[in-house]
Design an enzyme around this catalytic site. Sequence first.
Site, PDB file in Angstrom:
ATOM      1  N   SER A   1       0.814  -1.217   0.000  1.00  0.00           N
ATOM      2  CA  SER A   1       0.000   0.000   0.000  1.00  0.00           C
ATOM      3  C   SER A   1       0.847   1.267   0.000  1.00  0.00           C
ATOM      4  CB  SER A   1      -0.926   0.001   1.219  1.00  0.00           C
ATOM      5  OG  SER A   1      -0.170  -0.128   2.415  1.00  0.00           O
TER       6      SER A   1
ATOM      7  N   VAL B   1      18.640 -10.291   2.397  1.00  0.00           N
ATOM      8  CA  VAL B   1      18.817 -11.467   3.241  1.00  0.00           C
ATOM      9  C   VAL B   1      17.936 -12.604   2.737  1.00  0.00           C
ATOM     10  CG1 VAL B   1      19.490 -10.196   5.315  1.00  0.00           C
ATOM     11  CG2 VAL B   1      17.061 -10.643   4.873  1.00  0.00           C
TER      12      VAL B   1
ATOM     13  N   LYS C   1      13.491  -0.093  -1.261  1.00  0.00           N
ATOM     14  CA  LYS C   1      12.068   0.198  -1.056  1.00  0.00           C
ATOM     15  C   LYS C   1      11.803   1.636  -1.489  1.00  0.00           C
ATOM     16  CE  LYS C   1      10.490   0.257   3.220  1.00  0.00           C
ATOM     17  NZ  LYS C   1       9.926  -0.219   4.511  1.00  0.00           N
TER      18      LYS C   1
ATOM     19  N   GLU D   1      20.480  -4.245   3.060  1.00  0.00           N
ATOM     20  CA  GLU D   1      21.077  -5.528   2.730  1.00  0.00           C
ATOM     21  C   GLU D   1      20.013  -6.569   2.376  1.00  0.00           C
ATOM     22  OE1 GLU D   1      23.746  -8.864   5.204  1.00  0.00           O
ATOM     23  OE2 GLU D   1      23.025  -7.027   6.157  1.00  0.00           O
TER      24      GLU D   1
ATOM     25  N   ASP E   1       5.071  -3.508  14.625  1.00  0.00           N
ATOM     26  CA  ASP E   1       4.211  -4.064  13.588  1.00  0.00           C
ATOM     27  C   ASP E   1       4.364  -5.586  13.596  1.00  0.00           C
ATOM     28  OD1 ASP E   1       2.804  -4.845  11.388  1.00  0.00           O
ATOM     29  OD2 ASP E   1       3.791  -3.493   9.976  1.00  0.00           O
TER      30      ASP E   1
END
Length: 347
Positions: free
Chosen positions: A45, A153, A63, A151, A193
């Site tokens: 979202s 992972v 991101k 990084e 979260d």
Amino acid sequence: YQRRVRENADYMPDKQFEGQMAGGLGPNWREKYGSFDMVPFAAASLGQVHYATLKDGTKVVVKVQYPGVAASINSDIDNLSNVLSLVDLVPKGAHIDKALIIAKKELAYETDYVREAESQVQMRSYLEGDPDFYVPLVYKELSCGHILTQEYVEGHPIDAFVDAPQELRNAIGLKMLKLCLRELFEFRYMQTDPNWSNFFYNTETRKIQLLDFGATLALSDQFSDSYLQVIRACATNDRETIIAASKEMGFLSGYESELMLDAHCEAIKVVGEPFAVDEPYDFVERAAYKRVAELLEVFAKHRITAPPEESYALNRKLSGAFLLCNKLNAVFPCKPLFDRVYEHKSK
């Protein structure tokens, strides 16, 4: 999921994406990476996530936030608040006004990638050397308010292990509760979260990898210490201490009815129950948290004061951990985890 995103083209148009990247890292942003996959492998979202590499070949994920997200969130919450003010659907005991203010603040945190990067660095320092957890490295020079490079992972979301052997399911649940207790009472700093996709388990290292720090909360010493006493009081069924510490934290005003005090103490005991029994706790068979649903009507009608701000995120975090253990059908002793924390704090 990656295939679904790619096939549905559920991501920013090239021009919009270019504007976000150039606006954050400069018009020559491509030169700062060794390679960059323009098609995202995940979308949500708030933004989308891309595979990339650094100049030295190090794998990273990037991101990128959708433009205008923060303003849209504020507008949506304001509209919801206006609607609720016009209709009398929410009981006064729910204190929806405070809940919406906190939601607005927390969602603003989620859209601030500078804050998220700082939170990730902070948690990485706290968990450095812990055999059970790993926090990916953040590349601040390739990050800004709406871009976060970190990084890459390996691992799988922790809820992907629901059919794993019992020993592994128990181990994952135990690690997650250990993390909750360390964050709450040792670090006094929580990733709040509980979305299970924020935690990846690596079967080779046997570590849980923490991936998202958009929602983090620093706890005051007073709140953390008082909550420690509350959980301890659950083990000894010490109602007076539960009520006294709850007043210090702001859960109670001191003018509640006996009905409300009974409901509050019962809800607190639900949280403390796994840490109060010596035998392995069965999160499916006991499922004490389900009793909270029976108390909601009392809270809605008889709560005088809104819960303290920290409690909204804390309840979300703890309930998420308990629900995960339930989903994993985990069975393990929880009391030793809490006893070690309590003994350490007592010293």
